[in-house]
Design a protein around this motif. Structure first.
Motif, PDB file in Angstrom:
ATOM      1  N   GLU A  11      75.947 -14.687  61.549  1.00 59.00           N
ATOM      2  CA  GLU A  11      76.499 -13.910  60.443  1.00 59.00           C
ATOM      3  C   GLU A  11      77.262 -12.720  61.015  1.00 59.00           C
ATOM      4  O   GLU A  11      76.737 -11.966  61.830  1.00 59.00           O
TER       5      GLU A  11
ATOM      6  N   ARG B 127      78.537  -9.186  60.283  1.00 58.91           N
ATOM      7  CA  ARG B 127      78.150  -8.184  59.279  1.00 58.91           C
ATOM      8  C   ARG B 127      78.776  -6.831  59.591  1.00 58.91           C
ATOM      9  O   ARG B 127      78.590  -6.279  60.672  1.00 58.91           O
TER      10      ARG B 127
ATOM     11  N   ASN C 129      69.230 -13.680  59.601  1.00 63.53           N
ATOM     12  CA  ASN C 129      70.588 -13.617  59.074  1.00 63.53           C
ATOM     13  C   ASN C 129      70.672 -14.295  57.710  1.00 63.53           C
ATOM     14  O   ASN C 129      69.701 -14.891  57.229  1.00 63.53           O
ATOM     15  N   LYS C 130      71.829 -14.190  57.100  1.00 61.72           N
ATOM     16  CA  LYS C 130      71.995 -14.667  55.721  1.00 61.72           C
ATOM     17  C   LYS C 130      71.764 -16.169  55.618  1.00 61.72           C
ATOM     18  O   LYS C 130      71.154 -16.654  54.659  1.00 61.72           O
ATOM     19  N   GLU C 131      72.242 -16.921  56.619  1.00 63.00           N
ATOM     20  CA  GLU C 131      72.076 -18.382  56.581  1.00 63.00           C
ATOM     21  C   GLU C 131      70.604 -18.747  56.601  1.00 63.00           C
ATOM     22  O   GLU C 131      70.158 -19.637  55.879  1.00 63.00           O
TER      23      GLU C 131
ATOM     24  N   THR D 217      68.911 -17.993  53.164  1.00 62.86           N
ATOM     25  CA  THR D 217      69.295 -18.848  52.040  1.00 62.86           C
ATOM     26  C   THR D 217      69.009 -20.322  52.286  1.00 62.86           C
ATOM     27  O   THR D 217      69.270 -21.150  51.401  1.00 62.86           O
TER      28      THR D 217
ATOM     29  N   GLU E 279      84.762 -20.372  62.882  1.00 63.88           N
ATOM     30  CA  GLU E 279      84.122 -20.174  61.583  1.00 63.88           C
ATOM     31  C   GLU E 279      83.969 -21.495  60.846  1.00 63.88           C
ATOM     32  O   GLU E 279      84.895 -22.303  60.787  1.00 63.88           O
ATOM     33  N   LYS E 280      82.763 -21.705  60.327  1.00 61.06           N
ATOM     34  CA  LYS E 280      82.483 -22.895  59.517  1.00 61.06           C
ATOM     35  C   LYS E 280      81.611 -22.470  58.335  1.00 61.06           C
ATOM     36  O   LYS E 280      80.516 -21.926  58.524  1.00 61.06           O
ATOM     37  N   ALA E 281      82.111 -22.688  57.130  1.00 59.41           N
ATOM     38  CA  ALA E 281      81.362 -22.406  55.905  1.00 59.41           C
ATOM     39  C   ALA E 281      80.844 -20.968  55.859  1.00 59.41           C
ATOM     40  O   ALA E 281      79.730 -20.701  55.411  1.00 59.41           O
ATOM     41  N   GLY E 282      81.653 -20.031  56.361  1.00 60.29           N
ATOM     42  CA  GLY E 282      81.293 -18.622  56.269  1.00 60.29           C
ATOM     43  C   GLY E 282      80.460 -18.092  57.417  1.00 60.29           C
ATOM     44  O   GLY E 282      80.126 -16.901  57.443  1.00 60.29           O
ATOM     45  N   TYR E 283      80.091 -18.953  58.377  1.00 57.57           N
ATOM     46  CA  TYR E 283      79.308 -18.522  59.532  1.00 57.57           C
ATOM     47  C   TYR E 283      80.064 -18.875  60.815  1.00 57.57           C
ATOM     48  O   TYR E 283      80.950 -19.736  60.822  1.00 57.57           O
TER      49      TYR E 283
END
Length: 610
Positions: free
Chosen positions: A92, A94, A113-115, A118, A601-605
């Protein structure tokens, strides 16, 4: 029919060989995977890179990493950390600009991290699969819960029954039989605690060097033998000698069990498993009273033995001895040095992958361990603020526990309307409610990924309980409420130990020494503070004891915020290892160069380029 002796001997020999092979398969051995052998033969191989990451760097590399962490907020640190990046791990990116003040209370802000946060549904908090996103990871957790968490529940239950037997025996005519008077009850407990404290210290050396499936059963066998010996005590001095040696053999199981749990479970999974460990302690408190009540009624005087003597006999043979045997076969060691008979090679690989993802260094090769007399090692333990913060935390935890003071049972004993059998039966009520308190705090901590709020809540509840008992001259219902909520003093312990495990996850040798040091120091205060605070002659009011508990309990609740501060500071230093790339645009910092040049970058990460 002609008898061929030669053929018969051969068949017998073959039979013995078959039995020997079968038995050999049941003996735990170090599990060496194919990639481990490759690493030993060719450290430059691509397959070996992931395994090498599990070993501690040499002194030069370690000092470089340490200095690197000290300048976490600078771009130089991030640009120089490319070698620490993990392949296939989502990172992530940040920006710290505009960070809100209330994020201080977000415990896992820099830990996960965010991944990671979630990637699980709320209802799968007990069995997530963060590292591999496969059912195999969840299956691994099922197995671990059976062979580790449930075993430690049984082990702690066994130990708790033994410990609670002392109180149960005391109110079941042991006091009269051994001519105990005055403060003999608390002094005997103190002598036993001294045995545990002194004999914990060698495990600073033993824990990172020898497999736990050997250490724990051997120590447990000694505990079992001297539990058995307690039945024949003819004098107070003899009983004290047995309890001292018994506790010395029990010195290992608390720190070793927590050391192992911390090597297998992720930070948002471990509180729930330590919860099972403490449930074993509560179960011991429940079954000890019930068993003593039944035994006193059924066996008192049988074969000339008092009921309390029968309890020690049955406890040693029927409860403690089986845990010795089971432990040898089910304790799996640690992922990097696994001895499990029940885990597959794939599951061991998954456990190692989980540790890499969660930045947990579970083991070090013996050749890379520093000598115990190395001053650098001791400086690394004692010259850190985290150590002293955790010492205060654990010391307050030990000394706010009204639940284990024996005050409730002695209060029941002082009421002449209760028979011995009724006292033993009623003595289990707080421990039964304690199950709910411990599950509430531990499972809530993992479900909401927030330990501190449950620790503060438990401290508040314990403070209210102590305040009522200090006043003492209250209604009967208020007094019962106070006694039945005393186990909130224990409820937050799984969260506390989870914090300690996460603080110490980066260096196995430092972890072993620090665990023993923290536990020994805290328990040493528990060896003399109760002697002053819970003197038996003050029974059943124990005003000094409740005042002591409310002081330590209040500090415990407030100190939680201090621990939270240091925890988050440490995790911010290790944010990159946790999958978080930090920068602060408000300070003129830009996105680190290696993100643009070496990651995609892939899918926001962001992932390291192949």
């Amino acid at each position: 029919m002609q008898f061929n002796s030669h053929t018969s001997v051969e068949k017998i020999a073959q039979c013995f060989k078959s039995c020997g092979r079968a038995c050999k398969k049941c003996i735990p051995k170090l599990r060496i995977l194919p990639e481990d052998e490759v690493v030993e033969g060719d450290s430059s191989s691509a397959d070996g890179e992931n395994v090498i990451e599990e070993h501690v760097r040499d002194d030069k590399e370690e000092s470089a990493v340490t200095s690197l962490h000290e300048v976490t907020d600078s771009r130089a640190h991030l640009d120089g950390s490319l070698n620490e990046l993990k392949k296939d791990m989502p990172y992530e990116l940040r920006d710290e600009a505009g960070r809100k003040w209330y994020k201080y209370f977000d415990e896992y802000e820099y830990r996960l991290n965010k991944e990671y946060k979630t990637s699980r549904k709320w209802y799968t908090f007990l069995y997530p699969n963060h590292a591999t996103q496969t059912k195999a990871e969840r299956r691994l957790l099922y197995k671990l819960d059976i062979i580790i968490a449930v075993y430690f529940l049984a082990l702690n239950w066994s130990k708790s029954v033994d410990s609670n037997n002392y109180t149960s025996a005391y109110v079941s005519n042991m006091r009269e039989d051994l001519k105990m008077k005055g403060n003999d009850y608390i002094y005997t407990s103190t002598i036993a605690n001294v045995g545990a404290i002194v004999f914990q210290l060698p495990f600073m050396y033993l824990l990172p060097r020898f497999p736990a499936h050997i250490i724990l059963p051997v120590m447990d066998l000694g505990w079992t033998w001297f539990t058995f010996a307690c039945y024949r005590a003819k004098s107070l001095a003899e009983l004290r000698a047995y309890r001292f040696i018994l506790s010395a053999f029990g010195a290992a199981y608390y720190p070793v069990s927590q050391y192992i749990l911390g090597c297998w479970y992720a930070p948002d999974e471990i509180s729930s498993r330590v919860c099972l460990f403490f449930c074993g302690q509560l179960l011991g408190g429940v079954t000890s009273g019930l068993l003593q009540a039944r035994i006193f009624k059924s066996l008192n005087g049988v074969h000339g033995l008092a009921g309390w003597r029968w309890m020690f006999l049955i406890d040693a043979i029927a409860i403690s001895l089986p845990t010795v045997i089971i432990g040898f076969f089910v304790i799996p060691g640690i992922p990097s040095k696994c001895y499990s008979l029940f885990l597959t090679d794939e599951e061991i690989r998954i456990a190692r992958a989980r540790n890499r993802r969660n930045q947990i260094n579970d083991g070090v090769d013996k050749s890379k361990l520093r000598p115990l007399w190395d001053l650098k090692l001791w400086k690394k333990v004692f010259c850190t603020s985290s150590f002293w913060v955790l010492v205060v935390f654990d010391t307050c935890s030990w000394n706010n526990m009204t639940a284990f003071s024996g005050s409730y049972t002695l209060w029941l004993k002082s009421n002449s309307s209760y028979s011995i059998e009724q006292v033993n039966n009623l003595s289990v009520l707080p421990a039964c409610l304690g199950f709910a308190y411990v599950f509430f705090c531990a499972w809530g901590a993992d479900l909401f990924r927030c330990k501190w709020i449950f620790m503060v809540f438990a401290a508040i509840m314990n403070t209210i309980s102590c305040a009522i008992l200090i006043k003492w001259n209250v209604s009967s219902s208020a007094k019962w409420y106070a006694f039945l909520t005393t186990y909130f003093s224990v409820a937050a312990s799984p969260c506390l130990w989870s914090y300690i495990n996460d603080f110490l996850r980066l260096d196995p040798q430092v972890k072993a020494i620090t665990w023993i040091a923290i536990y020994s120091f805290s328990q040493s205060t528990y060896a003399w503070i109760p002697t002053l605070a819970w003197q038996t002659v003050e029974a059943p009011k124990f005003r000094t004891g409740y005042i002591t508990s409310i002081i330590f309990g209040s500090i415990y609740g407030l100190w939680t915020f201090v621990v939270l501060f240091f925890y988050k500071r440490n995790e911010k230093k290790n944010a990159l290892g946790n999958g978080i790339i930090l920068y602060d645009s408000s300070k003129g910092e830009e996105i680190p160069t290696f993100v643009k040049t070496d990651m995609e970058e892939k899918a926001g990460y962001f992932y390291v380029k192949n």
